[in-house]
Design a protein around this motif. Structure first.
Motif, PDB file in Angstrom:
ATOM      1  N   MET A 138       0.748  -1.221   0.098  1.00 35.57           N
ATOM      2  CA  MET A 138      -0.077   0.030   0.168  1.00 35.57           C
ATOM      3  C   MET A 138       0.780   1.323   0.173  1.00 35.57           C
ATOM      4  O   MET A 138       0.716   2.214  -0.625  1.00 35.57           O
ATOM      5  N   ASN A 139       1.806   1.276   0.775  1.00 31.03           N
ATOM      6  CA  ASN A 139       2.818   2.501   0.884  1.00 31.03           C
ATOM      7  C   ASN A 139       3.444   2.632  -0.469  1.00 31.03           C
ATOM      8  O   ASN A 139       3.641   3.801  -0.618  1.00 31.03           O
ATOM      9  N   ARG A 140       3.796   1.780  -1.213  1.00 25.85           N
ATOM     10  CA  ARG A 140       4.579   1.928  -2.500  1.00 25.85           C
ATOM     11  C   ARG A 140       3.470   2.466  -3.350  1.00 25.85           C
ATOM     12  O   ARG A 140       4.089   3.444  -4.110  1.00 25.85           O
ATOM     13  N   LYS A 141       2.498   1.977  -3.540  1.00 25.73           N
ATOM     14  CA  LYS A 141       1.474   2.579  -4.484  1.00 25.73           C
ATOM     15  C   LYS A 141       1.242   4.032  -4.288  1.00 25.73           C
ATOM     16  O   LYS A 141       0.934   4.744  -5.278  1.00 25.73           O
ATOM     17  N   LYS A 142       0.986   4.185  -3.015  1.00 28.90           N
ATOM     18  CA  LYS A 142       0.723   5.706  -2.442  1.00 28.90           C
ATOM     19  C   LYS A 142       2.020   6.508  -2.943  1.00 28.90           C
ATOM     20  O   LYS A 142       1.700   7.708  -3.383  1.00 28.90           O
ATOM     21  N   LYS A 143       3.237   6.132  -2.650  1.00 33.27           N
ATOM     22  CA  LYS A 143       4.327   7.067  -3.230  1.00 33.27           C
ATOM     23  C   LYS A 143       4.328   7.383  -4.769  1.00 33.27           C
ATOM     24  O   LYS A 143       4.459   8.264  -5.021  1.00 33.27           O
ATOM     25  N   ILE A 144       4.027   6.149  -5.426  1.00 38.24           N
ATOM     26  CA  ILE A 144       3.836   6.197  -6.758  1.00 38.24           C
ATOM     27  C   ILE A 144       2.811   7.216  -7.432  1.00 38.24           C
ATOM     28  O   ILE A 144       3.193   8.154  -8.088  1.00 38.24           O
TER      29      ILE A 144
END
Length: 68
Positions: free
Chosen positions: A1-7
């Motif tokens: 979830m955190n990686r998607k948010k950053k992208i």
């Protein structure tokens, strides 16, 4: 979830910057205070001469019909 948010955050930031570059032309250029004063003085010098020419034309009794 955190990686998607950053992208998504990165992509939104790039899109926002690109959109801002497209609409930058709406802002008028900066004119320095001294230059504004010179322009105002120049308009004061020009304006009375235009007013005198208008008053001379109106005093001569000439009637101008609008061109159609």
């Amino acid at each position: 979830m955190n990686r998607k948010k950053k992208i998504n955050q990165t992509l939104k930031a790039k899109a926002k910057k690109a959109n801002a570059k497209l609409h930058a032309a709406n802002k008028s250029p900066y004119i320095a205070k001294a230059e504004r004063e010179q322009l105002a003085k120049a308009q004061l010098v020009i304006a009375p001469s235009v007013d005198l020419a208008d008053s001379v034309l109106s005093d001569s009794g000439a009637v101008h019909s609008p061109a159609r």
